[in-house]
Design a protein around this motif. Structure first.
Motif, short mmCIF file in Angstrom:
data_model
loop_
_atom_site.label_atom_id
_atom_site.label_comp_id
_atom_site.label_asym_id
_atom_site.label_seq_id
_atom_site.Cartn_x
_atom_site.Cartn_y
_atom_site.Cartn_z
N GLY A 69 -19.63 -0.07 5.52
CA GLY A 69 -18.32 0.16 4.90
C GLY A 69 -18.14 1.61 4.50
O GLY A 69 -19.00 2.21 3.87
N GLY A 70 -16.98 2.19 4.85
CA GLY A 70 -16.66 3.56 4.47
C GLY A 70 -17.48 4.63 5.19
O GLY A 70 -17.54 5.78 4.74
N LEU A 71 -18.11 4.27 6.31
CA LEU A 71 -18.97 5.21 7.04
C LEU A 71 -18.14 6.39 7.57
O LEU A 71 -17.15 6.20 8.27
N ARG A 72 -18.59 7.60 7.24
CA ARG A 72 -17.94 8.82 7.74
C ARG A 72 -18.71 9.30 8.97
O ARG A 72 -19.87 9.68 8.86
N VAL A 73 -18.03 9.28 10.12
CA VAL A 73 -18.67 9.64 11.39
C VAL A 73 -18.01 10.88 11.96
O VAL A 73 -16.78 10.94 12.08
N GLY A 74 -18.82 11.89 12.31
CA GLY A 74 -18.33 13.08 13.01
C GLY A 74 -18.85 13.08 14.42
O GLY A 74 -20.05 12.90 14.64
N VAL A 75 -17.96 13.27 15.40
CA VAL A 75 -18.36 13.17 16.82
C VAL A 75 -17.99 14.46 17.54
O VAL A 75 -16.86 14.93 17.45
N VAL A 104 -18.02 28.58 -0.62
CA VAL A 104 -18.72 27.33 -0.30
C VAL A 104 -19.92 27.66 0.60
O VAL A 104 -19.74 28.10 1.73
N PRO A 105 -21.14 27.44 0.10
CA PRO A 105 -22.34 27.84 0.88
C PRO A 105 -22.38 27.22 2.28
O PRO A 105 -22.77 27.88 3.25
N GLN A 106 -21.97 25.95 2.41
CA GLN A 106 -22.06 25.29 3.71
C GLN A 106 -21.14 25.95 4.73
O GLN A 106 -21.51 26.13 5.89
N ILE A 107 -19.93 26.32 4.30
CA ILE A 107 -18.99 26.98 5.22
C ILE A 107 -19.52 28.34 5.63
O ILE A 107 -19.49 28.72 6.80
N ARG A 108 -20.06 29.09 4.65
CA ARG A 108 -20.62 30.40 4.96
C ARG A 108 -21.79 30.27 5.96
O ARG A 108 -21.89 31.04 6.92
N ASP A 109 -22.64 29.29 5.71
CA ASP A 109 -23.81 29.08 6.57
C ASP A 109 -23.39 28.74 8.00
O ASP A 109 -23.93 29.28 8.97
N VAL A 110 -22.41 27.84 8.15
CA VAL A 110 -21.98 27.40 9.48
C VAL A 110 -21.32 28.55 10.24
O VAL A 110 -21.62 28.80 11.42
N ARG A 140 -15.80 25.16 22.15
CA ARG A 140 -16.84 24.18 21.78
C ARG A 140 -17.53 24.57 20.48
O ARG A 140 -17.83 23.73 19.64
N ARG A 141 -17.78 25.86 20.30
CA ARG A 141 -18.39 26.32 19.04
C ARG A 141 -17.45 26.09 17.86
O ARG A 141 -17.89 25.76 16.77
N ILE A 142 -16.15 26.27 18.10
CA ILE A 142 -15.18 26.03 17.03
C ILE A 142 -15.18 24.54 16.65
O ILE A 142 -15.18 24.19 15.47
N ALA A 143 -15.21 23.66 17.67
CA ALA A 143 -15.24 22.21 17.40
C ALA A 143 -16.51 21.83 16.65
O ALA A 143 -16.48 21.00 15.72
N LEU A 144 -17.63 22.45 17.01
CA LEU A 144 -18.91 22.17 16.33
C LEU A 144 -18.86 22.65 14.88
O LEU A 144 -19.31 21.95 13.97
N ALA A 145 -18.28 23.84 14.65
CA ALA A 145 -18.17 24.38 13.30
C ALA A 145 -17.30 23.46 12.43
O ALA A 145 -17.63 23.15 11.28
N LYS A 146 -16.18 23.01 12.99
CA LYS A 146 -15.27 22.12 12.27
C LYS A 146 -15.99 20.84 11.84
O LYS A 146 -15.84 20.36 10.71
N LEU A 147 -16.81 20.30 12.75
CA LEU A 147 -17.53 19.06 12.46
C LEU A 147 -18.60 19.28 11.38
O LEU A 147 -18.74 18.48 10.45
N LEU A 148 -19.35 20.38 11.48
CA LEU A 148 -20.48 20.61 10.57
C LEU A 148 -20.03 20.99 9.16
O LEU A 148 -20.76 20.78 8.20
N ILE A 155 -23.64 12.01 12.21
CA ILE A 155 -23.15 13.01 13.16
C ILE A 155 -23.60 12.60 14.56
O ILE A 155 -24.79 12.33 14.78
N VAL A 156 -22.65 12.53 15.49
CA VAL A 156 -22.95 12.15 16.88
C VAL A 156 -22.57 13.35 17.76
O VAL A 156 -21.42 13.77 17.79
#
Length: 619
Positions: A69-75, A104-110, A140-148, A155-156
């Protein structure tokens, strides 16, 4: 399944059929929180279908897929859904103001990991670049950055390392290892799988076999499994023969039950050929190529206004197996094209990319160049016809020969597949066919630019096996570290400073050098920003002239150290070569080994001093 971890996804007796082929046949699997699962298998065996069904992007024909329930999936699929009218900023950070997302550290890192900086230095307008005109790799790199950047429970990823360089792959592996999200990843990058995966799924003819551990563990476990299966089949066949003999003789055969006590590792490698005999291959290459392959003297390579290599003096000799690594845009592909263009004229005319210098091409050089673009063939032509159009048999050296049909089988084109029209092949199959046609022409020099693109792991290992015993000169550009380490002996790097450097410690040394360069750039950035924003009078009031002079002196010393480092690295390489040449002269080897230790100590001292100066400059 591990202890008390929460189950995120369950697949129960799932079937999925495409046309007449059963890609998934009563498959039951589960994904728990924190699982890191690598998915491997031949092209066309159903890897992508498996993860689409798992992520509920496709419905199964039979069976059930349940999500917590409520599973957040990034593909991340192989085809992105980015809006071509939008900017990178809109797709990646949305409506957040710069001061909000930059904190935001995660955004900077990605952003730093995937693009080399928060301002996206490789894009014409940085974050405000419109997506539409960008290349497939950039999108493709933009799509990967958006997902991460988003928070996900699962994450799939489908081939996430495609279009990433060595640094990007190294960063992505570390990032995914550190994330708490579960991961299911289809990739042919074996180094990446070893770094990230804790379990493996092997998709074969509708079934999915599970293995614990990363890629190396999977290879061992699968080989052991197949050995036991072969052993069982052999026992069954022997029993049948004995039964038949007993029936014929009319009396029971007296047989003793054999005892086996074999260590698994020894049993698996028994009968394997030794690693390639470099000296024998070198002798054979000399006989095919003579002493000269490519000699470059004072060569400058330029693409439009961009200077890629300046005053390069370098030699590619007979039997050399070289890997080229470097930052995107540093000139790896341009260097190969410059050599290939010059070779096409027999060395009489330089490539348009060469603005000065001299390139000497050996008279017997027969070059085959695998570029990143897949050569188009007539769509009605059959696979075997396309290969036999080049040659019907190939000489592998040492009296070994292979027909076009046999080589096709080695590369995954079974008998029936050899009669498939080229137009019906997938991208990966067309890539395989392109490599096949190159090898059938019996070249003695091979240039391979990203040869692993679109190839599954089984085909990669077949290609590596073939190249292992291939006698000729080889230059490879690849982000696949397994492939580089298996097929080449030396690594050269283009670091974006118009030079080509040999790296005795290979890709690890390349990544260390790049990290030092980035650390130095990051350290100098605040000072440069301060210089830009502060007024001249304010700067002179706040900052006396002495520190600036010190900084200039430090910069000069760093440049001097870099020159010394290059010399010590060259000396290391020479010492390694001398030790190999005099391997049977123990006294000579001992002396060389002592000198090698001294050179390494000196290099380490120089590297430490360089880092100290970099810190001083950034302070």
């Amino acid at each position: 399944m591990a202890g008390n971890r929460v189950n995120l996804v369950n697949m129960e007796t799932v079937d999925k059929v495409h046309g007449t082929r059963a890609l998934l046949d009563t498959v039951s699997l589960g994904v728990n929180e924190a699982d890191k699962i690598g998915v491997v298998g031949r092209n066309g065996d159903g890897k992508t279908t498996l993860i689409k069904v798992l992520a509920r992007e496709e419905e199964p024909d039979a069976g059930r897929v349940t999500h917590a329930g409520g599973l957040r999936v990034g593909v991340l699929t192989q085809h992105d859904s980015l809006d071509p009218q939008a900017t990178v900023r809109h797709e990646v950070v949305g409506d957040l103001a710069d001061h909000e997302w930059a904190g935001v550290p995660q955004i900077r890192d990605v952003l730093t990991g995937l693009f080399g900086g928060l301002d996206l230095p490789g894009f014409p307008q940085g974050l405000d670049t419109v997506i539409g005109p960008l290349s497939g790799g950039e999108r493709r790199r933009i799509a990967l950055a958006k997902l991460l950047i988003a928070e996900q429970d699962l994450i799939v990823l489908d081939e996430p390392t495609n279009h990433l360089d060595v640094e990007g792959i190294s960063w992505l592996a570390g990032h995914l290892r550190a994330r708490r999200s579960a991961l299911v990843c289809v990739t042919h990058d074996r180094w990446f799988l070893d770094q990230v995966a804790t379990r493996m799924w092997d998709v074969q003819r509708g079934a999915v076999h599970e293995y614990e551990g990363g890629y190396s563990d999977y290879v061992f476990a699968r080989a052991e499994r197949e050995r036991i299966a072969a052993q069982e089949e052999s026992k069954r066949q022997n029993l049948m023969r004995k039964e038949l003999a007993w029936l014929r003789r009319g009396a029971p055969a007296r047989t003793s039950k054999p005892r086996f006590r074999i260590e698994a590792a020894n049993a698996l490698i028994e009968g394997e050929p030794p690693p390639r005999d470099s000296q024998e291959l070198m002798r054979f290459a000399n006989s095919r190529l003579g002493k000269t392959v490519f000699d470059l003297e004072g060569v400058t390579v330029q693409a439009g206004p961009k200077l890629l290599l300046k005053q390069l003096t370098w030699q590619l000799g007979p039997g050399d197996r070289i890997a080229l690594v470097g930052v995107n845009g540093a000139g790896k592909t341009s260097l190969l094209r410059a050599l290939a263009d010059t070779a096409a004229t027999g060395g009489e005319q330089l490539s348009p990319l060469v603005t000065e210098g001299r390139i000497k091409v050996g008279r017997t050089v027969k070059l085959a160049y695998l570029s990143q673009e897949v050569a188009e063939l007539g769509p009605a032509l059959r696979v075997l016809e396309a290969v036999e159009a080049v040659r019907s048999r190939i000489d592998l050296g040492k009296g070994r020969e292979m027909t076009a049909s046999q080589l096709c089988e080695r590369f995954g084109f079974a008998k029936e597949k050899q009669w498939t029209p080229v137009g019906d092949l997938s991208g990966g199959e067309r890539r395989r066919l392109q490599i096949l046609r190159l090898l059938m022409d019996e070249p003695n020099v091979l240039f391979l630019d990203e040869p692993t693109n679109d190839l599954d792991i089984e085909t990669l290992t077949q290609l590596e096996d073939l190249l292992d015993g291939w006698p000729g000169s080889l230059v490879v550009i690849s982000h696949d570290r397994y492939f580089v380490e298996r097929t080449t002996d030396r690594v050269y790097a283009l670091l974006g400073d118009a030079t080509l450097r040999m790296l005795p410690r290979g890709i690890d040394e390349y990544l260390e050098r790049r990290a030092r360069m980035e650390a130095a750039a990051a350290a100098s950035a605040p000072a440069a920003a301060a210089d830009r924003t502060a007024g001249g009078s304010d700067r002179s009031a706040k900052e006396p002239a002495k520190p600036a002079a010190l900084s200039r002196a430090a910069h000069k010393e760093m440049q001097r150290i870099e020159r010394q480092l290059e010399k010590t690295e060259q000396r290391e390489a020479t010492l390694h070569a001398e030790m190999a040449e005099h391997a049977t002269d123990f006294e000579r080897v001992a002396g060389l080994d002592g000198e090698l230790r001294e050179v390494r100590e000196k290099r380490e001292e120089l590297e430490m001093r360089w880092l100290e100066l970099a810190d001083t400059e950034g302070a």
